[in-house]
Every structure is written in structure tokens, then in C-alpha cells.
Design a protein around this motif. Structure first.
Motif, PDB file in Angstrom:
ATOM      1  N   LEU A 131      34.405  35.074  28.103  1.00  0.00           N
ATOM      2  CA  LEU A 131      34.561  33.989  29.071  1.00  0.00           C
ATOM      3  C   LEU A 131      35.643  33.013  28.629  1.00  0.00           C
ATOM      4  O   LEU A 131      36.522  32.643  29.423  1.00  0.00           O
ATOM      5  CB  LEU A 131      33.227  33.260  29.239  1.00  0.00           C
ATOM      6  CG  LEU A 131      33.204  32.106  30.240  1.00  0.00           C
ATOM      7  CD1 LEU A 131      33.425  32.627  31.654  1.00  0.00           C
ATOM      8  CD2 LEU A 131      31.880  31.356  30.148  1.00  0.00           C
ATOM      9  N   VAL A 132      35.603  32.619  27.363  1.00  0.00           N
ATOM     10  CA  VAL A 132      36.597  31.671  26.848  1.00  0.00           C
ATOM     11  C   VAL A 132      37.979  32.325  26.781  1.00  0.00           C
ATOM     12  O   VAL A 132      38.992  31.729  27.182  1.00  0.00           O
ATOM     13  CB  VAL A 132      36.176  31.160  25.462  1.00  0.00           C
ATOM     14  CG1 VAL A 132      37.267  30.273  24.865  1.00  0.00           C
ATOM     15  CG2 VAL A 132      34.859  30.393  25.549  1.00  0.00           C
ATOM     16  N   VAL A 137      43.524  33.038  29.118  1.00  0.00           N
ATOM     17  CA  VAL A 137      44.574  33.885  29.677  1.00  0.00           C
ATOM     18  C   VAL A 137      44.910  33.449  31.096  1.00  0.00           C
ATOM     19  O   VAL A 137      46.076  33.390  31.504  1.00  0.00           O
ATOM     20  CB  VAL A 137      44.155  35.367  29.649  1.00  0.00           C
ATOM     21  CG1 VAL A 137      45.131  36.229  30.441  1.00  0.00           C
ATOM     22  CG2 VAL A 137      44.072  35.870  28.210  1.00  0.00           C
ATOM     23  N   ARG A 138      43.874  33.134  31.873  1.00  0.00           N
ATOM     24  CA  ARG A 138      44.111  32.691  33.244  1.00  0.00           C
ATOM     25  C   ARG A 138      44.872  31.372  33.274  1.00  0.00           C
ATOM     26  O   ARG A 138      45.749  31.159  34.122  1.00  0.00           O
ATOM     27  CB  ARG A 138      42.772  32.555  33.973  1.00  0.00           C
ATOM     28  CG  ARG A 138      42.895  32.168  35.426  1.00  0.00           C
ATOM     29  CD  ARG A 138      43.727  33.170  36.191  1.00  0.00           C
ATOM     30  NE  ARG A 138      43.029  34.417  36.419  1.00  0.00           N
ATOM     31  CZ  ARG A 138      43.552  35.441  37.069  1.00  0.00           C
ATOM     32  NH1 ARG A 138      44.800  35.367  37.517  1.00  0.00           N
ATOM     33  NH2 ARG A 138      42.866  36.545  37.252  1.00  0.00           N
ATOM     34  N   ASP A 141      48.376  32.074  32.813  1.00  0.00           N
ATOM     35  CA  ASP A 141      48.903  32.613  34.062  1.00  0.00           C
ATOM     36  C   ASP A 141      49.316  31.486  35.002  1.00  0.00           C
ATOM     37  O   ASP A 141      50.430  31.471  35.536  1.00  0.00           O
ATOM     38  CB  ASP A 141      47.831  33.498  34.702  1.00  0.00           C
ATOM     39  CG  ASP A 141      48.273  34.090  36.032  1.00  0.00           C
ATOM     40  OD1 ASP A 141      49.489  34.118  36.311  1.00  0.00           O
ATOM     41  OD2 ASP A 141      47.400  34.520  36.798  1.00  0.00           O
ATOM     42  N   PHE A 142      48.425  30.530  35.209  1.00  0.00           N
ATOM     43  CA  PHE A 142      48.731  29.410  36.107  1.00  0.00           C
ATOM     44  C   PHE A 142      49.905  28.591  35.591  1.00  0.00           C
ATOM     45  O   PHE A 142      50.754  28.141  36.373  1.00  0.00           O
ATOM     46  CB  PHE A 142      47.502  28.504  36.256  1.00  0.00           C
ATOM     47  CG  PHE A 142      46.307  29.182  36.853  1.00  0.00           C
ATOM     48  CD1 PHE A 142      46.463  30.218  37.756  1.00  0.00           C
ATOM     49  CD2 PHE A 142      45.026  28.781  36.516  1.00  0.00           C
ATOM     50  CE1 PHE A 142      45.352  30.848  38.309  1.00  0.00           C
ATOM     51  CE2 PHE A 142      43.920  29.395  37.071  1.00  0.00           C
ATOM     52  CZ  PHE A 142      44.076  30.428  37.963  1.00  0.00           C
ATOM     53  N   ASN A 143      49.930  28.380  34.286  1.00  0.00           N
ATOM     54  CA  ASN A 143      51.036  27.623  33.699  1.00  0.00           C
ATOM     55  C   ASN A 143      52.358  28.363  33.890  1.00  0.00           C
ATOM     56  O   ASN A 143      53.380  27.748  34.223  1.00  0.00           O
ATOM     57  CB  ASN A 143      50.770  27.402  32.214  1.00  0.00           C
ATOM     58  CG  ASN A 143      51.899  26.663  31.526  1.00  0.00           C
ATOM     59  OD1 ASN A 143      52.138  25.486  31.761  1.00  0.00           O
ATOM     60  ND2 ASN A 143      52.618  27.371  30.669  1.00  0.00           N
ATOM     61  N   HIS A 144      52.350  29.681  33.698  1.00  0.00           N
ATOM     62  CA  HIS A 144      53.554  30.483  33.895  1.00  0.00           C
ATOM     63  C   HIS A 144      54.044  30.381  35.332  1.00  0.00           C
ATOM     64  O   HIS A 144      55.249  30.218  35.583  1.00  0.00           O
ATOM     65  CB  HIS A 144      53.252  31.935  33.532  1.00  0.00           C
ATOM     66  CG  HIS A 144      54.317  32.899  33.947  1.00  0.00           C
ATOM     67  ND1 HIS A 144      55.546  32.973  33.326  1.00  0.00           N
ATOM     68  CD2 HIS A 144      54.345  33.827  34.944  1.00  0.00           C
ATOM     69  CE1 HIS A 144      56.280  33.904  33.904  1.00  0.00           C
ATOM     70  NE2 HIS A 144      55.580  34.435  34.898  1.00  0.00           N
ATOM     71  N   PHE A 145      53.141  30.485  36.270  1.00  0.00           N
ATOM     72  CA  PHE A 145      53.479  30.395  37.690  1.00  0.00           C
ATOM     73  C   PHE A 145      54.169  29.071  38.014  1.00  0.00           C
ATOM     74  O   PHE A 145      55.238  29.030  38.637  1.00  0.00           O
ATOM     75  CB  PHE A 145      52.190  30.559  38.502  1.00  0.00           C
ATOM     76  CG  PHE A 145      52.308  30.191  39.953  1.00  0.00           C
ATOM     77  CD1 PHE A 145      53.284  30.755  40.771  1.00  0.00           C
ATOM     78  CD2 PHE A 145      51.421  29.288  40.535  1.00  0.00           C
ATOM     79  CE1 PHE A 145      53.385  30.424  42.114  1.00  0.00           C
ATOM     80  CE2 PHE A 145      51.517  28.948  41.867  1.00  0.00           C
ATOM     81  CZ  PHE A 145      52.496  29.511  42.660  1.00  0.00           C
ATOM     82  N   PHE A 187      39.438  27.924  39.657  1.00  0.00           N
ATOM     83  CA  PHE A 187      39.026  29.140  38.940  1.00  0.00           C
ATOM     84  C   PHE A 187      37.675  28.927  38.267  1.00  0.00           C
ATOM     85  O   PHE A 187      36.779  29.783  38.351  1.00  0.00           O
ATOM     86  CB  PHE A 187      40.099  29.505  37.919  1.00  0.00           C
ATOM     87  CG  PHE A 187      39.700  30.596  36.973  1.00  0.00           C
ATOM     88  CD1 PHE A 187      39.642  31.911  37.401  1.00  0.00           C
ATOM     89  CD2 PHE A 187      39.380  30.309  35.650  1.00  0.00           C
ATOM     90  CE1 PHE A 187      39.271  32.931  36.523  1.00  0.00           C
ATOM     91  CE2 PHE A 187      39.010  31.306  34.777  1.00  0.00           C
ATOM     92  CZ  PHE A 187      38.954  32.633  35.217  1.00  0.00           C
ATOM     93  N   LEU A 188      37.508  27.789  37.593  1.00  0.00           N
ATOM     94  CA  LEU A 188      36.234  27.489  36.937  1.00  0.00           C
ATOM     95  C   LEU A 188      35.114  27.297  37.941  1.00  0.00           C
ATOM     96  O   LEU A 188      33.932  27.504  37.621  1.00  0.00           O
ATOM     97  CB  LEU A 188      36.370  26.232  36.070  1.00  0.00           C
ATOM     98  CG  LEU A 188      37.310  26.325  34.862  1.00  0.00           C
ATOM     99  CD1 LEU A 188      37.390  24.976  34.157  1.00  0.00           C
ATOM    100  CD2 LEU A 188      36.844  27.406  33.890  1.00  0.00           C
ATOM    101  N   ALA A 189      35.468  26.906  39.166  1.00  0.00           N
ATOM    102  CA  ALA A 189      34.472  26.700  40.211  1.00  0.00           C
ATOM    103  C   ALA A 189      34.051  28.007  40.884  1.00  0.00           C
ATOM    104  O   ALA A 189      33.299  27.981  41.857  1.00  0.00           O
ATOM    105  CB  ALA A 189      35.009  25.730  41.262  1.00  0.00           C
TER     106      ALA A 189
END
Length: 402
Positions: A131-132, A137-138, A141-145, A187-189
Motif C-alpha cells: 500500500l505504501v 509510485v502513484r 506518476d502524478f508529479n511526472h505528469f 487517489f487516496l479517497a
């Protein structure tokens, strides 16, 4: 790189002067100063993002989505390796111990690490760790985008020929950072906008639950969403206002409308994913297209050294663009097939426990490709690096006179 400069032999120039005929004085035009690359990126929102979002809502399991992932998404990961096909880049990568670590050791470690992570079934056996880890990683991903959106937005601003105050750039950077945070909150939601989930103290519309259950208390996520939205709206208004004032003060040069349109397009792309995370794949369409557009000079316009065997091989490959992209598409097809095979047996699902070690090694061999791309892209587009600043600036914008 295309150039509008017209040259003529000295006798022709002398003749033109004698006849009082003006000669061409058109300035050179850089790759991203041309209309086609900039417009192609903007049009991808209309012709890819919007239709794909509709497909996601109406028919989420449509085969077209996998074809899109293959031809646009996976190819945008695979084509990154073209950077290793040019000898001057490889020499730079091997020039110092730090560079060897960043460009060779870390990428190999990412691929091997992700492969072994799945092969030894770490995620299935340690769900909290999974989970962590996958959450981190996600977030990458968002930061890269959003980092890429910020960088490409600076290119659109550069087309105006105007120098903007530092605070404008800092405001824009902060805006895309906040959008990254809001994406992570959704994402966490569980993949659905927290303020649209019932049971919270700040629920504004009970629109149902997300694809998964929230991993953080909903009240906390809703509070973070409200703060993030207020800050994002303020930053967006400040960024647009600052851009507008500088543009007016500079005498309204060309290029302002595409820059503002790009900012709006990428803000909307992030916003639709913040509302519903399943739309994130459609929102990445502009991201994929702009990467391919910006990689064209780095693949086809880079000067090569005929004395280098690596450059000779790469030169023969890129001499036939159809063959070049056919190879990229073929490798991307293998990666896509591996991703499809791994669906349901990766991460923290129990199904992975029933799979043999050698099978998991095989289907997960490319799984580190995504994180490799996130890491590698932070390095090769860094204009603060003298090597990349020297090799890239002349590709996208023509050198200024004098």
C-alpha cells in the motif's frame, strides 16, 4: 530543424542590391516556434482526451482503450530509450561517477528491483508495504505528469518572445504542484472526488462511492480537498493575471493565446482526473502526444558522429522513420502484452501467490519501465544541466541574433 533563412550567392545578392530588390531577411524559426507542433498538442485534447473520456464513462472496458494505451502510452515510455542510441549522450552519461550512477546504475536497479518485487511476491505477502510502496509510485506518476505540463507550458510562453518575471514562473510551478496533491488526495479517497462521497462533514453532493474504499479517513481527505481547491483557484488566477499583464506591457506579441489555451487544457485534464480517477488515462492523452512531439528533434535532428558505431546504427534506423516507429510500436506491444498478462496477479492481490517464480519474472520484466521513465525524464530535460542546455536550446527555439 526547419529554417526560414534564405541565402544566395554573392553575385545574386549584388545583383539584387543593384536593382534595388530587397533580399530575404526572415529570421530562423525553431522547431517549437512553428505552428504545427504547438497546435498538434492542443488539438490532442479535443480529438483524444474528450472522446476517450466519453468511452471511459460509457464503455470502460472498450478494446479501444487498450489500443490507445499501446500506441500512445507505451510508445511514449519506449521511445525514451532513443536517448541511449546517441554517442554524445552516452559519453556524457559515462563522463563522471555521478553520471554513471544516475544514467546506468539506477535505471538497471529500477528494472531489476521491480521485477524481483513481483517475482518474490512481496506485495501479496506484505500488504501494508504494498500500500505504501504503490502509493509512492502513484505520487511519482502524478508529479511526472504535472512537471511535464509545467515544462511544456514554459515552451509555449517562450513562443511569445517575452521575458516573464520570476514570480510568474514560481506561481505556475506552485499551481501544478497543488494539482499533483489534489490528484493524490482523490487517489487516496478510492478514485472518486472526496466532496462527492457521502458520510463526510464537507460532502456537497452524495454522488456515490469510488472504485475502491478510501485509505485515509474521509473527513481528512475532504478538508485537504477544500484547502487544495482554494489554493489552486487562487494560483490559477494569479498565473493568468500575471501572464496577461506582462503580455499587455510587452505590446501584445504573438503566442499568448496558445499559451493560455495550453494552461487551460492541462488544468482541465488534471481536474477531470481529480473528479474521477478512472478518467486519468484519458487525461494523459495530451501528455503522451506532447512527449512524442518534443522527442522528434531529439530522435531525428540530433547530429551524429559517423565515426561512432552506435551513431551509425542509430542513423540507419532513424533514416527510415516508418521503420523507426514500427520498432517502437513493436516493443511497446510487448510491454502492453506483459501488462495485460500481469493484470490481477500483481501488487497486493492474492492471485500472485499461485503463480510460479519464472512466470512472474517474465511478465514483470518491464514493470519498472514506468518508474524508470519518471526518473530518467527528470534528468534529460533539465536545462540547468549545462550539457542538456547546450544540446537542447537550439532545437526548440532559434538562437537570437547577436
Amino acid at each position: 530543424m526547419a529554417s526560414a533563412t534564405v541565402t544566395a550567392p554573392y553575385p545574386a545578392v549584388a545583383s539584387a542590391r543593384a536593382e534595388n530588390v530587397p533580399t530575404s531577411t526572415a529570421a530562423p524559426v525553431g522547431y517549437f516556434q512553428q505552428a504545427l507542433p504547438a497546435n498538434l498538442i492542443l488539438l490532442s485534447f479535443l480529438f483524444l482526451t474528450v472522446p476517450l473520456a466519453a468511452i471511459t464513462v460509457l464503455r470502460p472496458d472498450n478494446l479501444l482503450m487498450w489500443i490507445y494505451v499501446w500506441l500512445f502510452g507505451m510508445t511514449h515510455f519506449v521511445i525514451t530509450f532513443a536517448i541511449y542510441g546517441q554517442s554524445r549522450n552516452v559519453r556524457h552519461f559515462a563522463s563522471t561517477w555521478r553520471n554513471r550512477l544516475l544514467f546506468f546504475v539506477v535505471p538497471v536497479a529500477i528494472f531489476v528491483g521491480f521485477d524481483l518485487l513481483h517475482a518474490f511476491k512481496i506485495g501479496a505477502q506484505f500488504p501494508v508495504f504494498a500500500l505504501v510502496f504503490w502509493g509512492a509510485v502513484r505520487l511519482l506518476d502524478f508529479n511526472h505528469f504535472n512537471r511535464q505540463s509545467f515544462g511544456v507550458y514554459q515552451l509555449y510562453k517562450g513562443r511569445t518572445g517575452v521575458r516573464f518575471p520570476v514570480w510568474v514562473k514560481k506561481t505556475e510551478n506552485a499551481l501544478f504542484c497543488v494539482l499533483t496533491g489534489l490528484l493524490f488526495v482523490t487517489f487516496l479517497a478510492g478514485g472518486w472526488f472526496p466532496l462527492f462521497q457521502s458520510g463526510g462533514w464537507l460532502t456537497v453532493w452524495a454522488g456515490g462511492a469510488g472504485p475502491e474504499a478510501p485509505v485515509v479517513p474521509l473527513d481528512v481527505l475532504q478538508a485537504a480537498t477544500v484547502v487544495g481547491l482554494v489554493v489552486a483557484v487562487g494560483l490559477f488566477a494569479a498565473a493568468v493575471g500575471g501572464l496577461w499583464r506582462v503580455w499587455v506591457a510587452a505590446g501584445r506579441p504573438d503566442g499568448m493565446a496558445p499559451a493560455l489555451l495550453y494552461l487551460l487544457v492541462q488544468t482541465l485534464s488534471a481536474a477531470m482526473s481529480i473528479i474521477s480517477f478512472p478518467l486519468y488515462l484519458a487525461a494523459l492523452a495530451v501528455h503522451y502526444v506532447e512527449y512524442h512531439v518534443l522527442m522528434i528533434p531529439r530522435c531525428f535532428h540530433v547530429p551524429l558522429d559517423n565515426g561512432s558505431r552506435l551513431d551509425r546504427v542509430f542513423g540507419r534506423l532513424r533514416a527510415h522513420r516508418g521503420l523507426f516507429y514500427l520498432m517502437v510500436v513493436a516493443v511497446a506491444g510487448l510491454v502492453t502484452a506483459g501488462s495485460i498478462a500481469g493484470m490481477g496477479v500483481m501488487g497486493r492481490t492474492a492471485a500472485v501467490l499461485d503463480q510460479p517464480f519464472d512466470y512472474l519474472v517474465l511478465i514483470a520484466v518491464f514493470d519498472g519501465l514506468f518508474v524508470f521513465h519518471y526518473f530518467f525524464e527528470m534528468l534529460i530535460w533539465r536545462f540547468s544541466d549545462p550539457f542538456f542546455r547546450k544540446t537542447l536550446v537550439g532545437f526548440y527555439f532559434a538562437p537570437k541574433a547577436g
